[in-house]
Write an enzyme that holds these catalytic residues in place. Sequence first.
Site, PDB file in Angstrom:
ATOM      1  CD  GLU A   1      -1.594   7.301   9.783  1.00  0.00           C
ATOM      2  OE1 GLU A   1      -1.119   8.076   8.925  1.00  0.00           O
ATOM      3  OE2 GLU A   1      -2.539   6.508   9.543  1.00  0.00           O
TER       4      GLU A   1
ATOM      5  CG  HIS B   1      -6.474   0.772   1.409  1.00  0.00           C
ATOM      6  ND1 HIS B   1      -5.519   1.424   0.637  1.00  0.00           N
ATOM      7  CD2 HIS B   1      -5.770   0.099   2.365  1.00  0.00           C
ATOM      8  CE1 HIS B   1      -4.317   1.150   1.105  1.00  0.00           C
ATOM      9  NE2 HIS B   1      -4.440   0.348   2.153  1.00  0.00           N
TER      10      HIS B   1
ATOM     11  CG  HIS C   1      -1.992   3.953   5.755  1.00  0.00           C
ATOM     12  ND1 HIS C   1      -1.848   3.846   4.390  1.00  0.00           N
ATOM     13  CD2 HIS C   1      -2.224   2.692   6.216  1.00  0.00           C
ATOM     14  CE1 HIS C   1      -1.979   2.572   4.030  1.00  0.00           C
ATOM     15  NE2 HIS C   1      -2.211   1.857   5.119  1.00  0.00           N
TER      16      HIS C   1
ATOM     17  CG  PHE D   1      -0.333  -6.092   4.225  1.00  0.00           C
ATOM     18  CD1 PHE D   1      -0.795  -5.351   5.289  1.00  0.00           C
ATOM     19  CD2 PHE D   1      -1.226  -6.935   3.578  1.00  0.00           C
ATOM     20  CE1 PHE D   1      -2.118  -5.435   5.712  1.00  0.00           C
ATOM     21  CE2 PHE D   1      -2.545  -7.039   3.986  1.00  0.00           C
ATOM     22  CZ  PHE D   1      -2.993  -6.289   5.054  1.00  0.00           C
TER      23      PHE D   1
ATOM     24  CB  CYS E   1      -0.948  -0.008   1.192  1.00  0.00           C
ATOM     25  SG  CYS E   1      -1.966  -1.492   1.255  1.00  0.00           S
TER      26      CYS E   1
ATOM     27  CE  LYS F   1      -5.495   4.177   2.496  1.00  0.00           C
ATOM     28  NZ  LYS F   1      -4.554   5.281   2.826  1.00  0.00           N
TER      29      LYS F   1
END
Length: 417
Positions: free
Chosen positions: A316, A342, A305, A403, A165, A337
């Site tokens: 975060e 996403h 994010h 990831f 991502c 998002k």
Amino acid sequence: MHLRRVVVTGVGALTPIGNSIPEYWSSLKAGVSGAKLVTRFDPEKFKTKFACEIKGFNAEDFLDRKEARRMDPYTQFAMVVAQEAMKDSGLDYEKIDTNRAGVIWGSGIGGIITFLNETREYVKGDGTPRISPFFVPMMISDIAAGYISIRYGFRGPNFTTVSACASSNNAIMDAFTYIRLGKANVIITGGSEASVNEMSLGGFNSMKALSERNDSPETASRPFDKDRDGFVLGEGAGALILEEMEHALARGAKIYAEVAGGGLTADAYHITAPHPEGLGAYNVMRFALEDAGLTTSDIDYVNVHGTSTPLGDISESKAIQRVFGANAYNLNISSTKSMTGHLLGAAGAIEALACILAIKEGVVPPTINHFTDDPTFDPKLNFTFNIAQKREVNAAMSNTFGFGGHNVSLILKKFRP
């Protein structure tokens, strides 16, 4: 070494809430959700039955029919946004030094739809390998960058970054670095992902990563809300034309913003879970500020994010507070998002665009779908819940985490000669 300055001179977007930059920005400001029940295949047997799909898109409106059929959708998306960005930039690619012009693209998965379709056809057959000669070039993750370079004759740096991502922010960071170091004058960068398909939806479902709020798809992506239950899968693409400042000024280009700096780190912790204290996120934001030569008080907006997962949003926010200290309370923070879903490897590209447009227009897009406060989060933080806020944005930070523990943070700022 003298580091050259890098500016943004063209932009393009294809998203679940708008198929061009004007449509995308209008929807962001209005807080429009792109989540609906999946239409591309029958989702009835899946735990999650909705996603943020591109709407009203026909590749043949932009590409030759024969050419389009030889491209995976992720490459089609890339070609369309590159075309919009190039047109927007006013670059005449026949008059620039194409040996110093390149393409650096990002995609987390690449041609997964092609892989799925070819595998399905093979399994339906008698075992005889009747595989399309276009299977491999349609599937591989680097082919979008290759197609874009062929289209414009750009013979400079050409590759694709794959960091889940974080892929397209990684691509933008690399493009910025190549220009800053004098290895190119112009680079088309960004990312694309065609991720709404059976294998992606099923795979993320099996990981329990997706929201299962099937009764209300539009409100399913709810970052920082107490009842968040996972992310919403999205698809699309974003493109930026990055250009060396003197090169842009010499041709009288309009300049949206300047790329000030960025950071790259690894969590070195877990293949899918974020570091519980947000260590990688803390480091990447700290390094980005250092690279840009800015302090925490210089940043006005952080596009986080913010995927709407139970653990990711917490780590975060902890990292932001640790990096920014008391200045965290002066920030606007938002997760776009909540509207787009996403986009995986393309997320960073469209979120960098949101930062650029916030700088240009003086508006911070909201984090929609906030219904219930989560006491885990400091109530003094401004998450720009539900309604866009007017604010002068001199500098913005865009965070993407993938990831594998891949982290990229970009900083964009108002251009001042």
